[in-house]
Design a protein around this motif. Structure first.
Motif, mmCIF file in Angstrom:
data_model
loop_
_atom_site.group_PDB
_atom_site.id
_atom_site.type_symbol
_atom_site.label_atom_id
_atom_site.label_comp_id
_atom_site.label_asym_id
_atom_site.label_seq_id
_atom_site.Cartn_x
_atom_site.Cartn_y
_atom_site.Cartn_z
ATOM 1 N N ALA A 258 49.371 37.219 23.848
ATOM 2 C CA ALA A 258 49.664 36.512 25.097
ATOM 3 C C ALA A 258 49.283 37.420 26.259
ATOM 4 O O ALA A 258 49.540 38.634 26.234
ATOM 5 N N LEU A 259 48.688 36.816 27.279
ATOM 6 C CA LEU A 259 48.220 37.562 28.452
ATOM 7 C C LEU A 259 48.932 37.049 29.697
ATOM 8 O O LEU A 259 49.017 35.843 29.915
ATOM 9 N N LEU A 260 49.401 37.986 30.518
ATOM 10 C CA LEU A 260 50.072 37.659 31.768
ATOM 11 C C LEU A 260 49.203 38.085 32.943
ATOM 12 O O LEU A 260 48.776 39.244 33.012
ATOM 13 N N GLU A 261 48.960 37.165 33.871
ATOM 14 C CA GLU A 261 48.250 37.474 35.106
ATOM 15 C C GLU A 261 49.169 37.162 36.279
ATOM 16 O O GLU A 261 49.712 36.060 36.375
ATOM 17 N N ALA A 262 49.339 38.149 37.167
ATOM 18 C CA ALA A 262 50.301 37.992 38.256
ATOM 19 C C ALA A 262 49.864 36.941 39.269
ATOM 20 O O ALA A 262 50.707 36.306 39.913
ATOM 21 N N ALA A 263 48.561 36.737 39.438
ATOM 22 C CA ALA A 263 48.054 35.759 40.400
ATOM 23 C C ALA A 263 47.241 34.714 39.647
ATOM 24 O O ALA A 263 47.649 34.255 38.582
ATOM 25 N N ARG A 264 46.100 34.321 40.203
ATOM 26 C CA ARG A 264 45.154 33.463 39.501
ATOM 27 C C ARG A 264 44.109 34.320 38.826
ATOM 28 O O ARG A 264 43.714 35.369 39.339
ATOM 29 N N LEU A 265 43.619 33.905 37.675
ATOM 30 C CA LEU A 265 42.520 34.612 37.044
ATOM 31 C C LEU A 265 41.331 34.616 37.997
ATOM 32 O O LEU A 265 40.899 33.573 38.475
ATOM 33 N N GLY A 266 40.819 35.805 38.278
ATOM 34 C CA GLY A 266 39.697 35.936 39.194
ATOM 35 C C GLY A 266 40.075 36.410 40.568
ATOM 36 O O GLY A 266 39.196 36.726 41.377
ATOM 37 N N ASP A 267 41.369 36.476 40.876
ATOM 38 C CA ASP A 267 41.787 36.944 42.191
ATOM 39 C C ASP A 267 41.685 38.462 42.323
ATOM 40 O O ASP A 267 41.634 38.983 43.442
ATOM 41 N N GLY A 268 41.676 39.167 41.219
ATOM 42 C CA GLY A 268 41.563 40.616 41.249
ATOM 43 C C GLY A 268 40.114 41.066 41.304
ATOM 44 O O GLY A 268 39.191 40.282 41.529
ATOM 45 N N ALA A 269 39.910 42.367 41.072
ATOM 46 C CA ALA A 269 38.583 42.963 41.233
ATOM 47 C C ALA A 269 37.544 42.347 40.298
ATOM 48 O O ALA A 269 36.361 42.267 40.653
ATOM 49 N N SER A 270 37.947 41.888 39.121
ATOM 50 C CA SER A 270 36.980 41.321 38.187
ATOM 51 C C SER A 270 36.306 40.079 38.740
ATOM 52 O O SER A 270 35.169 39.778 38.386
ATOM 53 N N GLY A 271 36.993 39.362 39.626
ATOM 54 C CA GLY A 271 36.425 38.126 40.148
ATOM 55 C C GLY A 271 35.765 38.243 41.499
ATOM 56 O O GLY A 271 35.247 37.252 42.013
ATOM 57 N N ARG A 272 35.736 39.448 42.091
ATOM 58 C CA ARG A 272 35.194 39.541 43.457
ATOM 59 C C ARG A 272 34.446 40.843 43.701
ATOM 60 O O ARG A 272 34.244 41.262 44.830
ATOM 61 N N ASN A 273 33.982 41.509 42.656
ATOM 62 C CA ASN A 273 33.321 42.807 42.812
ATOM 63 C C ASN A 273 31.835 42.640 43.153
ATOM 64 O O ASN A 273 31.337 41.528 43.296
ATOM 65 N N GLY A 274 31.129 43.761 43.215
ATOM 66 C CA GLY A 274 29.724 43.741 43.587
ATOM 67 C C GLY A 274 28.785 43.214 42.529
ATOM 68 O O GLY A 274 27.614 42.945 42.822
ATOM 69 N N GLY A 275 29.249 43.080 41.286
ATOM 70 C CA GLY A 275 28.444 42.463 40.235
ATOM 71 C C GLY A 275 27.392 43.352 39.619
ATOM 72 O O GLY A 275 26.602 42.888 38.790
ATOM 73 N N GLN A 276 27.358 44.644 39.958
ATOM 74 C CA GLN A 276 26.307 45.528 39.445
ATOM 75 C C GLN A 276 26.732 46.139 38.109
ATOM 76 O O GLN A 276 27.839 46.656 37.976
ATOM 77 N N LEU A 277 25.813 46.104 37.143
ATOM 78 C CA LEU A 277 26.128 46.647 35.818
ATOM 79 C C LEU A 277 25.974 48.160 35.765
ATOM 80 O O LEU A 277 26.682 48.835 35.033
ATOM 81 N N ASN A 278 24.993 48.721 36.492
ATOM 82 C CA ASN A 278 24.759 50.165 36.501
ATOM 83 C C ASN A 278 24.283 50.659 35.137
ATOM 84 O O ASN A 278 24.118 49.877 34.195
ATOM 85 N N THR A 279 24.093 51.952 35.032
ATOM 86 C CA THR A 279 23.684 52.603 33.787
ATOM 87 C C THR A 279 24.515 53.866 33.612
ATOM 88 O O THR A 279 24.742 54.600 34.571
ATOM 89 N N GLY A 280 24.969 54.129 32.398
ATOM 90 C CA GLY A 280 25.756 55.327 32.141
ATOM 91 C C GLY A 280 27.151 55.220 32.728
ATOM 92 O O GLY A 280 27.654 54.133 33.034
ATOM 93 N N GLN A 281 27.782 56.366 32.895
ATOM 94 C CA GLN A 281 29.108 56.431 33.480
ATOM 95 C C GLN A 281 28.987 56.546 35.001
ATOM 96 O O GLN A 281 27.899 56.444 35.562
#
Length: 433
Positions: A60-83
């Motif tokens: 079971a997974l708990l999300e405090a807000a709506r799924l996507g309201d955090g950084a996963s849903g509003r970030n820059g979208g870049q995959l990058n390479t390496g660490q």
């Protein structure tokens, strides 16, 4: 009145508007018993939930807000390479062998994400290519060495050096002086990825609860047979294991995580489509620059420029955010001075002191993962999968991240934020000089 002052969507990201109405999930009401409880509905938590549920583990997974309201849903979208660090810089800290392991792990993370999206029919608007560029003169040797080291020491032949002329041509801007082009990575629509991931996890049997904030984590008793209680306002989860995947939004839930993962504001603005400006990033790559307070930008499939950065300003007024980022856009692309900014948004992302992921068992049976420090799109998805593999008894690369020396931020609970503010102010000033 400047054109940028045209109406800004209040608090709505371009991602949210382009996705439309997101699926909804219920609020937890009552008590449930599961094998694994997950706190946090971003990429890490959802990947863990999917892989566990698919293997027959009740989760079971708990999300405090709506799924996507955090950084996963509003970030820059870049995959990058390496660490987060260039491999040659990480090598100075941990040695070549460990640096190579961590680089290869990041490549596995990239392949996992692309393969996962393809296998499950998630259209995340993937576009290939990334440009890493220097905002200061005199760094040609470093960027040339980066391409050479990646090919010769890390078996990654996809990076090529760009001199000033090529950099200007590929950017459509003379604001940067050299760089490298990476054809082995790309960028995505982060909210489309998250919505698809949640759909897949739910279909696999994971119980997903939105608007359900975890308020406490407690052990029922010490020793064998003890369970873990995750409390919420209207119910509890009882589980054998717990994954904390809240990243920047840990709050006061768990003190060890809070001491090691610092929330920092990240802001992005979207312009109107640049149909009249074909010279702006004509190859469609994502861009990240050499500032400590990184500026990152890209064009999406609708030809909008999405421009982001972390500055030492913070405002809940999207008009103020738009104005601040618009100044950075015009510094880079003066010809866009009359192009309106249509959306501006922001929120917290999680960083650690060494800018490396935090992976630790913070209490018996409770693992915390986060602090991806701007490198999280592919790493967070992969870490969720690796956590699930660990629960399932498989050997995983997660141990390599758990072995990293992630120190707590100095100053304790009350001083961490002021100290970080001072540090970022200094680095932002240094970037300008």
């Amino acid at each position: 009145m400047d054109q940028w002052q045209s109406p800004i969507a209040p608090g709505i990201s371009w991602y949210q508007e382009s996705v439309g109405e997101r699926p909804t999930y219920p609020t937890l009401d009552g008590s449930r018993t599961v094998d694994v409880a997950i706190i946090g509905g971003g990429y890490t938590g959802l990947q863990a939930a999917f892989n566990l549920a698919r293997a027959g583990v009740s989760v079971a997974l708990l999300e405090a807000a709506r799924l996507g309201d955090g950084a996963s849903g509003r970030n820059g979208g870049q995959l990058n390479t390496g660490q987060r660090w260039w491999p040659e810089d990480l090598e100075k800290q941990v040695g070549y062998e460990r640096s190579k392991i961590l680089f290869d792990m990041a490549e596995d993370a990239k392949r996992h994400l692309l393969d996962f999206a393809s296998a499950h029919g998630i259209e995340m608007d993937y576009r290939p290519g990334q440009l890493n560029v220097s905002h200061k003169r005199g760094h040609e040797r470093e960027y040339q060495a980066n391409a050479q080291i990646a090919a010769e020491r890390y078996n990654y032949p996809h990076i090529s050096f760009m001199d000033g002329k090529e950099t200007a041509e590929r950017l459509g801007s003379t604001s940067y002086h050299c760089g490298v082009r990476d054809t082995g990575t790309g960028h995505v629509h982060p909210l489309k990825l998250l919505v698809g991931l949640a759909r897949v996890a739910s279909s696999a049997g994971a119980q997903i609860y939105e608007n359900t904030r975890a308020t406490a984590i407690e052990k029922t008793r010490n020793g064998p047979g003890g369970k873990i209680l995750v409390k919420t306002a209207k119910g509890t989860l009882t589980a054998d294991r717990v994954l904390i995947a809240t990243n920047a939004y840990i709050g006061n839930l768990e003190p060890v995580t809070a001491a090691h993962i610092m929330p920092i504001g990240s802001f992005i603005a979207a312009t109107a489509p640049l149909d009249d400006f074909p010279d702006v990033i004509p190859g469609g790559e994502a861009v990240a620059d050499s500032r400590f307070v990184v500026r990152y930008f890209r064009k999406d499939k609708d030809n909008r420029l999405l421009f982001g950065g972390r500055e030492v300003y913070s405002s809940k007024n999207p008009q103020d955010t738009a104005q601040a980022i618009r100044k950075q856009i015009i510094e880079t692309y003066p010809a866009l001075k009359d192009v309106p900014v249509t959306h501006a948004w922001g929120g917290n992302v999680g960083i650690t002191l060494p800018r490396q992921p935090f992976v630790r068992e913070v209490m018996p049976g409770v693992t915390s993962i986060g602090g991806y420090s701007g490198h999280g799109v592919m790493l967070s998805n992969y870490c969720g999968k690796l956590y699930a593999d660990t629960v399932l008894g498989k050997a995983t690369d997660l141990d390599h991240l758990a072995a990293l020396n992630i120190r707590a931020f100095p100053g304790g609970t009350h001083m961490r934020t002021p100290l970080l503010f001072l540090a970022l102010t200094w680095f932002a000033l240094r970037d300008r000089l």
